[in-house]
Design a protein around this motif. Structure first.
Motif, PDB file in Angstrom:
ATOM      1  N   TYR A 147       0.856  -1.178   0.000  1.00  0.00           N
ATOM      2  CA  TYR A 147       0.000   0.000   0.000  1.00  0.00           C
ATOM      3  C   TYR A 147       0.895   1.232   0.000  1.00  0.00           C
ATOM      4  O   TYR A 147       2.069   1.152   0.380  1.00  0.00           O
ATOM      5  N   ALA A 158      -8.252   3.705  10.649  1.00  0.00           N
ATOM      6  CA  ALA A 158      -8.162   2.914   9.419  1.00  0.00           C
ATOM      7  C   ALA A 158      -9.291   1.880   9.350  1.00  0.00           C
ATOM      8  O   ALA A 158      -9.884   1.668   8.289  1.00  0.00           O
ATOM      9  N   MET A 159      -9.597   1.245  10.485  1.00  0.00           N
ATOM     10  CA  MET A 159     -10.687   0.265  10.498  1.00  0.00           C
ATOM     11  C   MET A 159     -12.029   0.944  10.247  1.00  0.00           C
ATOM     12  O   MET A 159     -12.885   0.394   9.558  1.00  0.00           O
ATOM     13  N   ALA A 191     -12.472   3.651   8.479  1.00  0.00           N
ATOM     14  CA  ALA A 191     -12.497   4.006   7.064  1.00  0.00           C
ATOM     15  C   ALA A 191     -12.806   2.774   6.213  1.00  0.00           C
ATOM     16  O   ALA A 191     -13.553   2.856   5.230  1.00  0.00           O
ATOM     17  N   GLU A 192     -12.249   1.635   6.600  1.00  0.00           N
ATOM     18  CA  GLU A 192     -12.507   0.395   5.861  1.00  0.00           C
ATOM     19  C   GLU A 192     -13.987   0.039   5.895  1.00  0.00           C
ATOM     20  O   GLU A 192     -14.542  -0.442   4.913  1.00  0.00           O
ATOM     21  N   SER A 193     -14.627   0.311   7.014  1.00  0.00           N
ATOM     22  CA  SER A 193     -16.035  -0.072   7.153  1.00  0.00           C
ATOM     23  C   SER A 193     -16.952   0.745   6.257  1.00  0.00           C
ATOM     24  O   SER A 193     -18.118   0.411   6.110  1.00  0.00           O
ATOM     25  N   THR A 194     -16.448   1.811   5.648  1.00  0.00           N
ATOM     26  CA  THR A 194     -17.272   2.608   4.752  1.00  0.00           C
ATOM     27  C   THR A 194     -17.201   2.108   3.314  1.00  0.00           C
ATOM     28  O   THR A 194     -17.899   2.634   2.453  1.00  0.00           O
ATOM     29  N   SER A 195     -16.387   1.082   3.050  1.00  0.00           N
ATOM     30  CA  SER A 195     -16.269   0.578   1.679  1.00  0.00           C
ATOM     31  C   SER A 195     -17.586  -0.050   1.236  1.00  0.00           C
ATOM     32  O   SER A 195     -18.355  -0.579   2.043  1.00  0.00           O
ATOM     33  N   ARG A 205     -18.046  -2.772  -0.488  1.00  0.00           N
ATOM     34  CA  ARG A 205     -18.030  -4.212  -0.269  1.00  0.00           C
ATOM     35  C   ARG A 205     -18.398  -4.527   1.173  1.00  0.00           C
ATOM     36  O   ARG A 205     -19.209  -5.420   1.445  1.00  0.00           O
ATOM     37  N   HIS A 206     -17.823  -3.757   2.093  1.00  0.00           N
ATOM     38  CA  HIS A 206     -18.113  -3.992   3.505  1.00  0.00           C
ATOM     39  C   HIS A 206     -19.579  -3.692   3.810  1.00  0.00           C
ATOM     40  O   HIS A 206     -20.238  -4.458   4.531  1.00  0.00           O
ATOM     41  N   GLN A 207     -20.088  -2.603   3.273  1.00  0.00           N
ATOM     42  CA  GLN A 207     -21.484  -2.243   3.507  1.00  0.00           C
ATOM     43  C   GLN A 207     -22.430  -3.304   2.955  1.00  0.00           C
ATOM     44  O   GLN A 207     -23.440  -3.640   3.584  1.00  0.00           O
TER      45      GLN A 207
END
Length: 116
Positions: free
Chosen positions: A7, A60-61, A63-67, A69-71
Motif C-alpha cells: 500500500y 483505518a478500520m 475508514a474500511e467499514s465505509t467501503s 463491499r463492507h457495507q
C-alpha cells in the motif's frame, strides 16, 4: 528488483517503525545497564507510540467499514439476522422482538440526515 509495496507509504512506515524499535531497544539497554532514571522516559515514549498507533488503527478500520463491499456484506448479515429474529419473534420470543426493535431504531438513525 524489490517487490512493490502492499500500500502507499508502506516502505516509509516500515523504516520509521524499525528506527523507533531500534531506538527504544537501545534506550532500554542504556537504562537497565547504566541509568535507571531513563526507564520512565522510555515508558512515556512507548505509551505515546502505542496510543497513537492504536488511534490510527481505529481510524483505518473505521475508514474500511465505509467501503461498498463492507457495507454490502454488513447488509447481507443484517438481513439474515432480521429473518432469524422475525421467526423467533413469531414464536413468542420477547428477546427477538426487542432486538428487532433495536435494529429498526438503528436503521432509522442511519437514514436520518446528520444534524450539523
Amino acid at each position: 528488483m524489490p517487490a512493490k509495496p502492499a500500500y502507499p507509504g508502506r516502505e516509509q512506515l516500515d523504516v520509521a517503525n524499525m528506527a523507533f524499535r531500534r531506538a527504544v531497544a537501545r534506550l532500554y539497554r542504556e537504562a537497565t545497564r547504566h541509568d535507571p532514571k531513563l526507564l520512565p522516559v522510555l515508558e512515556g515514549y512507548v505509551n505515546e507510540a502505542a496510543e497513537v498507533l492504536g488511534r490510527l488503527a481505529a481510524d483505518a478500520m473505521a475508514a474500511e467499514s465505509t467501503s461498498q463491499r463492507h457495507q454490502k456484506a454488513l447488509k447481507a448479515q443484517e438481513d439474515t439476522l432480521r429473518a432469524t429474529l422475525r421467526r423467533a419473534a413469531r414464536r413468542g420470543s420477547p428477546f427477538a422482538a426487542q432486538q428487532l426493535q433495536r435494529l429498526d431504531e438503528r436503521a432509522a438513525r442511519r437514514r436520518r440526515p446528520a444534524d450539523g
